[in-house]
Write a protein that holds these residues in place. Structure first.
Motif, PDB file in Angstrom:
ATOM      1  N   GLY A 134      -8.131  -4.559   2.166  1.00 32.41           N
ATOM      2  CA  GLY A 134      -7.300  -3.528   2.776  1.00 32.41           C
ATOM      3  C   GLY A 134      -6.460  -2.677   1.854  1.00 32.41           C
ATOM      4  O   GLY A 134      -5.710  -1.812   2.329  1.00 32.41           O
ATOM      5  N   ASN A 166      -5.997   6.122  -4.018  1.00 33.52           N
ATOM      6  CA  ASN A 166      -6.710   7.315  -4.446  1.00 33.52           C
ATOM      7  C   ASN A 166      -7.567   6.949  -5.663  1.00 33.52           C
ATOM      8  O   ASN A 166      -7.070   6.344  -6.608  1.00 33.52           O
ATOM      9  CB  ASN A 166      -5.688   8.395  -4.826  1.00 33.52           C
ATOM     10  N   SER A 192      -5.662   0.379  -0.217  1.00 32.78           N
ATOM     11  CA  SER A 192      -6.213   1.730  -0.176  1.00 32.78           C
ATOM     12  C   SER A 192      -5.540   2.582  -1.239  1.00 32.78           C
ATOM     13  O   SER A 192      -4.328   2.783  -1.215  1.00 32.78           O
ATOM     14  CB  SER A 192      -5.988   2.358   1.206  1.00 32.78           C
ATOM     15  N   GLU A 233      -9.943  -3.897  -2.359  1.00 32.83           N
ATOM     16  CA  GLU A 233     -10.391  -2.897  -1.394  1.00 32.83           C
ATOM     17  C   GLU A 233     -10.913  -3.558  -0.119  1.00 32.83           C
ATOM     18  O   GLU A 233     -10.648  -3.083   0.995  1.00 32.83           O
ATOM     19  CB  GLU A 233     -11.467  -2.015  -2.019  1.00 32.83           C
ATOM     20  N   ARG A 234     -11.626  -4.656  -0.283  1.00 30.94           N
ATOM     21  CA  ARG A 234     -12.168  -5.373   0.872  1.00 30.94           C
ATOM     22  C   ARG A 234     -11.049  -5.914   1.750  1.00 30.94           C
ATOM     23  O   ARG A 234     -11.177  -5.986   2.982  1.00 30.94           O
ATOM     24  CB  ARG A 234     -13.072  -6.514   0.378  1.00 30.94           C
ATOM     25  N   ASN A 238       0.825  -1.204   0.000  1.00 29.96           N
ATOM     26  CA  ASN A 238       0.000   0.000   0.000  1.00 29.96           C
ATOM     27  C   ASN A 238       0.861   1.258   0.000  1.00 29.96           C
ATOM     28  O   ASN A 238       0.623   2.206  -0.744  1.00 29.96           O
ATOM     29  CB  ASN A 238      -0.885   0.013   1.255  1.00 29.96           C
ATOM     30  N   LYS A 274       1.364   4.185  -3.428  1.00 28.46           N
ATOM     31  CA  LYS A 274       1.010   5.606  -3.444  1.00 28.46           C
ATOM     32  C   LYS A 274       1.820   6.370  -4.489  1.00 28.46           C
ATOM     33  O   LYS A 274       1.440   7.468  -4.916  1.00 28.46           O
ATOM     34  CB  LYS A 274       1.212   6.217  -2.058  1.00 28.46           C
TER      35      LYS A 274
END
Length: 332
Positions: free
Chosen positions: A128, A132, A130, A125-126, A104, A108
């Protein structure tokens, strides 16, 4: 443009090998190596298809337009399936959560993350991941059936019969034994065509000519195209989690609805839209086959759905969408 794709050498059966592979991969995720920076520095866009083996450091290359295509669930699961013991994973283990958190952090830095379907995106997404929303794109993988350039005689089933097709490895894990159990003594007005090779080849050869089964052996590109053109439904009874299944893509490009087990459930398959999803039991699989053997209106509806899905899988369309992503990043 520079494309990064590594081999999945850590996906083998040896536990010790997998632990070593993913430990080294994790260690390499903390810092982008100078070697990698030097290799990619001349390029305007770096497109990553597989990060396993290099670690998620490849996502954190400074001053570079990085695009990442997601093919499976490897960002959140070392097995890349998000399945354990045939069941969907709803919560990652502690080790997997630590790894996902590190991925994660490095993600970014990625300008665009391409997912082949909304379903794969929602699973990430479920579990974890994350991101933009401006990073995320859903672009279906592209595929096309090879044109052999040969003129061949198109196969056909018995007059008035409905043809169900299985293509792939002839091994229990791919659900062929399950399919043969479901087929039982046959289904009136239907044929089951089997193409492939493997552990169960002899059993398929012994059954050919009886109870509506025809075995074709391994299918080259020409025979594969003929089989798809002559069939009504593609059956994928796999007992393994499938992501982007090429045989399912080829089936839908040929306008065939797909029957799949809930374990396999390829990402482009939507039950009731372009195929049916059944439980991984002989009874449930037979019921799905039997339904499409009798219900012509349902078969027509699902065939139209498969053709709509196929339009999203056009290889040229896929290429144009990816190139548009590159150009946007270069000009931004």
């Amino acid at each position: 443009m520079f494309i990064v794709r590594t081999n999945q050498i850590g996906m083998g059966p040896s536990l010790a090998r997998r632990v070593l592979f993913h430990s080294l991969e994790l260690a390499q995720s903390f810092r982008t190596s100078d070697t990698l920076k030097n290799v990619v520095s001349p390029f305007d866009v770096v497109h990553i298809h597989r990060f396993q083996g290099l670690g998620s450091q490849v996502f954190a290359i400074p001053k570079t337009n990085v695009v990442a295509t997601v093919h499976d669930h490897a960002l959140v699961d070392t097995r890349a399936t998000a399945i354990r013991k045939g069941q969907r994973v709803d919560r990652l283990s502690v080790v997997q959560r630590v790894r996902a958190a590190l991925n994660n952090r490095n993600l970014k830095n990625v300008r665009s993350v391409i997912f082949p379907t909304s379903r794969i995106l929602s699973t990430h997404e479920r579990l974890g991941l994350s991101m933009n929303p401006n990073q995320v794109k859903v672009i279906p993988h592209g595929w096309k059936i090879a044109d052999t350039g040969q003129s061949r005689t198109i196969l056909s089933g018995r007059e008035g019969s409905r043809v169900f097709l299985y293509m792939g490895k002839l091994i229990p894990e791919k659900g062929l034994a399950l399919l043969l159990q479901a087929w039982g003594d046959g289904i009136s007005g239907c044929e089951l065509w089997i193409a492939g090779s493997g552990q169960l080849s002899q059993e398929c050869e012994n059954l050919t000519g009886s109870i509506g089964i025809r075995y074709f052996g391994w299918a080259d590109a020409g025979l594969k195209a003929d089989l798809l053109a002559a069939s009504d439904v593609l059956v994928m009874p796999s007992l393994l989690a499938e992501n982007f299944s090429l045989v399912v893509a080829e089936g839908m490009i040929s306008g065939l609805p797909v029957i799949s087990t809930e374990i396999a459930q390829p990402t482009i398959l939507e039950s009731g839209v372009n195929g049916l999803i059944c439980n991984a039991t002989p009874t449930s699989l037979r019921d799905s086959i039997y339904m499409l053997s009798l219900d012509s209106s349902m078969l027509t509806k699902l065939s139209k759905g498969a053709k709509r899905t196929a339009s999203e899988l056009d290889f040229d369309v896929h290429g144009e969408r990816v190139l548009a992503t590159y150009h946007f990043l270069e000009n931004e």
